[in-house]
Each structure stands twice: as C-alpha cells, then as structure tokens.
Write a protein that holds these residues in place. Sequence first.
Motif, PDB file in Angstrom:
ATOM      1  N   GLU A 150       0.509  -1.185  -0.018  1.00 19.74           N
ATOM      2  CA  GLU A 150       0.104  -0.635   0.105  1.00 19.74           C
ATOM      3  C   GLU A 150       1.196   1.485   0.345  1.00 19.74           C
ATOM      4  O   GLU A 150       0.678   1.592  -0.624  1.00 19.74           O
TER       5      GLU A 150
ATOM      6  N   ARG B  54      -5.018   8.994   1.392  1.00 18.15           N
ATOM      7  CA  ARG B  54      -6.306   8.304   1.970  1.00 18.15           C
ATOM      8  C   ARG B  54      -6.600   7.006   0.848  1.00 18.15           C
ATOM      9  O   ARG B  54      -7.283   5.671   1.691  1.00 18.15           O
ATOM     10  N   ALA B  55      -6.842   6.804  -0.272  1.00 23.46           N
ATOM     11  CA  ALA B  55      -7.599   6.425  -1.208  1.00 23.46           C
ATOM     12  C   ALA B  55      -6.616   4.580  -1.155  1.00 23.46           C
ATOM     13  O   ALA B  55      -6.604   4.021  -1.011  1.00 23.46           O
ATOM     14  N   THR B  56      -5.150   5.005  -0.700  1.00 17.93           N
ATOM     15  CA  THR B  56      -4.312   4.302  -1.868  1.00 17.93           C
ATOM     16  C   THR B  56      -3.405   3.463   0.226  1.00 17.93           C
ATOM     17  O   THR B  56      -3.309   2.481   0.366  1.00 17.93           O
TER      18      THR B  56
END
Lengths: 328, 473
Positions: B23, B47-49
């Motif tokens: 991630e 945040r998405a990753t």
Amino acid sequence: MFESVEDVQKRLGAQGYICDKNIATVVFLATKLEKPVLVEGPAGVGKTELAKVVGLATGRPLIRLQCYEGLDEAKALYEWEYSKQLLYTQILKEKLSETMAGATSLRDAADRVGAEDSVFFSSRFIVPRPLLQAITAAEPNLLLIDEVDKSDPEFEAFLLEVLSDFQVSVPEIGTFDAKTKPIVFLTSNDAREMSDALKRRCLHLYIDFPDAELEARILEAKVPGVGQRLAEELVGVMQRLRKLDLKKTPSISETLDWARALLALNATSLDEGLVKDTLNVILKYEGDIKKAQAELGRLIARKADEETAKPGAAPAAAPAPAKKGSLH
Amino acid sequence: MQRKLIDFTNLLRKSGVRVSVAETIDSFVALDEVSIGDREVFRDALRATMVKRGEDIPAFEHLFDLYWSAFYDGLRDAFDKAAEGQPGQGKPDLEALMKALQEGMQNLQGKLDLSELAKALLTQDLSKLEQLIRQAAEQAGVGRIENMLQVGFFTRRTMEQMDAEGAGRELRDLARQLREGGMPDEQVDALMALMERYLEALRQSVRQYTERELQQRNFDYMEKFRRESLLEKSFYNLTEDEIRQMREVVNRLAHRIKNILSIRKRRLKKGKLDLHTMLRRNMAHGGVPFEVVYKQRKKDRPKLVILCDVSSSVANVSRFMLQFVYQLQECFNKIRAFVFVSELGEVTQLFKDLEVNQAIDKALDGGDVINVYTRSNFGYAFHHFWKNYLSAIDNKTTVLVLGDARNNYNDPRAWCLREVHNKAKNVVWLNPESPSAWGFGDSVMDKYLPSVDIAEECRNLRQLSRIVDKLVL
C-alpha cells in the motif's frame, strides 16, 4: 480516459453526477493506476451510481455482478455447459465411431478418444459469467461488483485472482488474461469487513452523506424544476433528520424521491402538514416516522425563522435546464 | 519525499492503522499521477491508497494534519512574522534588501562558502529549511521523545545538529564581507537584524517540531490504549460513554463470529451422493448423471435457553450478553430468553418485536413481567423455571445462565438446576466474579457447580466473545 482530477469532476458532472474532490481523486487514480476501487458508505449515497456514471463518462459498457449470500464460482466466473456437451456427444456419436473404427485394442480406442477430449473442454462449452466476461471482452469495459459484503468470505478468494492480475484460470483450458484491463468498482454497505488481502489490492473510497451545499447541487441536477427555495428547505430538513437517532437514516436517494414526490404534489415550499403527509417517502420504519413526527416542529423551525426574515421572498426560481442521463 | 511518506506510514501503523508495504508503494505511484500542490488531492490520494477501513479515517485525518500541514504552516508563520520586523520599527523593505543582497553577493562570488542552512535562510527557502530541520531532528533522535520535559533538550540537540550557531557565524562573516564590498551600512544592519530574527524563528520552529513529535506519540498511545482497554476493561467500571462505544465493539465481534460460522457450516454442508435426487434430475440427459447431487447435511443449529440475572450488580454483563445473543439469533435454531431477580419472566417476544437497544433496555428493566427491585434469589428463580418451563428443554438445548450466584442467604435449591442439567445438552454458567470468590460469603456457586458443564469467569469483552464463540460451535 481522464486527464486530471478536475476533468473527472467535469465529465461526471456532465452525466448528472455531482461529486466532491475526494471522489474525483479516487476515480482518477483508479484509472491511472489500473486498480479496483472499493466504495463503502451508507446505503443510498450513490455508490452504484458512481460506477454507472464512470462507465458512461468513459464510454465503457458496464458489466455488473450482483453479490448475494451463496454466490459461487459457477455463477460469478464461469460454468461448463453440460447439456450442450451432451448434445454434441450425441450428434457426434457417428463421427466418434468413425474415429475409433480402426482401433485394434481397447487402449488404442481410449487413446484416440483421449486425443479428442480437448474438443469437449474448450471455450466453446463455457458459459462466461460476469467476471470472465469482463476479462475476455474485446472492448475495454467497466466491471461493477455490487454489494460485495453480501457474498460469502470464501468468494473473496476468487475475486483476489481477478482483481490483482486481471486473469481467470480454468483448470481444463488454462488462463484467460485480460486484453484490456477493466475498471473495477466494488461496493459495500459494510455488512461485514472485507479481508485485508482484498482491501490491499483496492483503492478505498468512503462516501458519506453529502453536506448541505453539495446535496442542494445534486438535487438541482437530478430533479430539475424543483426550484431553489424548495430545494434549500428540503435539504435543510434532510440534514437535520440525519442528526436524529434513526434506524434507517435517509440518504440522497430518499432526498431525490421526496423532491419528486413534492413536485408531483405541486408544492413550492414546505409546511408542517405537507412534511407530515410525505414523511413515509423518506423514512422506511414506523418507529422512525413517529420519532420524526415528534421532532417535526424543530425540523422545520429554521425555515420559519427565515420566512420572517425575508417576507415575500420570490417563490421558486426558474427551473434548471433539464439534464440528460438522469439515471434513477 | 519518500522518506517523509515512509515516516508517515510508520506513524499510521503506530496508531493502529494497518498499512502494508504494497500500500505504501501504491501511494508512491499514486502521487506520481496527481499534483502534490493541491493539498486536498494529496490527502485524498494518500487516504485512498493507505486507509482501507472507515473507522480509521478519523485517525488518518488527525495524523495527516499533524504531520503534513501543521509544521510547514507553523514554519511559514514564524518566518512571515520575522520578516515583518520588530513591532513599532516599521516593516523592512524586504524586496530592496534582497536585491541589494544579491548584488553584494555577486561581487563576492568565488569567495563565498556558505552552509546549506545559511543559504536557505538568506533565500527564505522554507521547504529546504523544513527538510533540514527534519534531517537534523532525525539525527538528534527526536523520535525518542517521551515527555514534556525533554522538549528543551531535543530542541537544543537539533539546533546543534543543524549547526545553527555556525550558520550565524557565517552570516556575520558575510555581513563583514558585504560591508567591505561597498554595501551601505544601514542595509547591512537591516539585513543582519533580519537574519537574527530568522534564526530566532528557526529556533521556535524546531521547538514546535519537537513538541509536535511528542503530540503524535501521545496520540497513538492514547488511541491504542482506548481500544485495548475496552476489550479488557471490567464491565463493572464502564462509563455511559464507554457503554455506547462498547455496543459497536460487540456488534463487530458478533459479525465476526457469524462469518466464522458461515465458513464452518459450508465445509460441513456437502454429504454423500444423493442417488434418488440425482437420477430424477438427470432424466433430461437420458439418465446419464451429468449433474451430481449430494445430500445436504442438516444444519445442526443449537437451541438456546438463556436465564439472565438482571439485578443491578450484573446489569452490564447481561447487557452485552443479550446483545450478542440478539445479533446471533439466526445462528441458533430457537432462542428463549428469561430474566430474573427473584421472580422469573420470559422476554423472548421482545427480541422478536423490538430493535436491539430497545429490546435489551426493556429486558433489563424486567420486560414488564417481573419486578427488578427485589433481592436476588437464584433458588426461587430456578424452581420457578423448573416448574413452568422444563418442557422447553430437550437434548439439543444449551442452557446459559448469567449471574453472580449471590443468593442473599436464600435456599439455593440446587436440585432444580440438576434436573435441568439432566435434560439439557449443556449447562453453561457465566459468572462475572473470579473463581476464587465462588462459594464465599453469600455466593452459592459451589452448590450449583456440579450441575454445570462449563462455568466461566466473564468479566470483560474478551472473555465474553471467547465464550460466545464456544457456544455457537
């Protein structure tokens, strides 16, 4: 594909989907990194809608897999078409005996049949289900795996192969690789937590209830003709409703339903009686409705203040231009 | 940048957000694609990753602000203020000063040998400064800071590491050379005053940095503490607020147990060939068995009878036990729930009709069937159960008793429980008191123990979830 985060916002907007920067950023990254997106959030905030709209904006056909308890490989990946195989064996019976005509021994005959068995286990006899369809399609497409939290934990194992390598292996034939990687959206209502292995492969997007300003914009885009004043009042009531402790908190789709209902009733502004009569459009439980009715005065109290502040405000602004591609 | 990101990842991990190496790599790749200039986009990309659970988002946002914005903003504020000059002396004309400085430096070219810090100060290169401070702080070991008293010490060490004193010397030296190079005195003085103020701003910023480091450390300590303690904390000492948080935790545990159960059931599901059904279903294929049909094993879901003490001494244990049972209703074939203090009453219907919190509140309140304002009498309650509800029990039923067995010196009537035990598959007793207290004072636990198959101490959520897991097996 998209050029920038702003481009995403603009093109989704053109399809009637108003989104904030957060959503746009994740969508942009998903297309750039070619990674699946796991969309979570309460029901009715537009998770499935997002996937559909991205499909429209990028011009990719949508392949949808609706998950439910008990969904298995045969319904999600592929299935052998037994009856077709059977039919073919029946029809080809004579051809088969021809093949075996010169066989001297049983072993020889078996070998000859064996040499032909790839005919019966070929892609001819496979029924592709959504996952395999998305992988083998010649055109780039968009795969929507809806409500993935409803599926069983072991179903995730199939998904992992598809999502990380964009390939599907069929033991009898081999591995199908994606010609073009599909854009993948997974939606979840958080009925259960997905495994870390799955989450690791996805980008994560959490869509929450929108703030008042965004909700009003969505409302105007989706229900043209609702009028600014009604829209503002509506959104105000919804925002306050969400603060109550309800069993099912109403979300955007309820706001839109309500707006349409009020429009059908030719309402241009809200009053207590009207809200009371139409509460069942937005609240789905008897207990919730009772609770909201008790708070009714407070829910539209702010509106009354505004009215005294600007007496005789012009009702209903000019209706917004009709938007094409309203998907509800 | 990479260093900073990895650092940030570590910080997230320390506060309990699970971020894998893959991630982190994703986040690097993602940042190549978006412009880092837009803070919002930058945050969303991270945040998405990195953050994959809704619950972790608040922690992420908090840390993001602490880590990425607060320091740089503080640094900028400090330097802006320094550039404004002393209050009451008027704002120095920064632009003219810089122009003069540039000319002066050009004349001196070749003879100049300034450190990076001095250069960054002269050119107000804030991002360079930020980088220098981070490097120095790392070498000074600021990450090991533990309490407020060490802030001064680590600030000093970081300043030494950066050789701020050396930079000051170099700047004074530069001023001398500029003067010799023919720069007007008042301009040199103004420049030096500005640089002195910059050095002071630098010191302040370093101090801020160390304080912030301490804050981050405290944040993850706090968070971790809160989470663990909720699982371990005794039900007796819960505050109102914690009870509310606890509901969430119980819900999650119940979901997890349900998941485990669904896997177990599935593994058991397929049995032997079902010849009859197979023949019938394959008639269409001329009797050739293309579709193979297996016998479905019967789901062996346990029946459950709960006897729950709802006197105030065990109310919290009862609350969470009932919540578990409510969430797991579908995992059991049939549930009957009884509550008692001294009288006994059935509250099964509440579980079917009401929403979870209401049902539990009402059950704990006696459910309109019993009076909760009496003194516990287990003997009386068991006798009542034996007399009226013994038929509810068969050899597939698990009887679950929840209570502290503090009988107020009444007759325990252990024979009632023994009769129940003889008919039931299992009798499980959960006692919030520790085994060492069983049988002392007015506890009659020892009298009941012979008729109990499993007796467990159940004082916190960890113990409770372990028992529930055992129960649904």
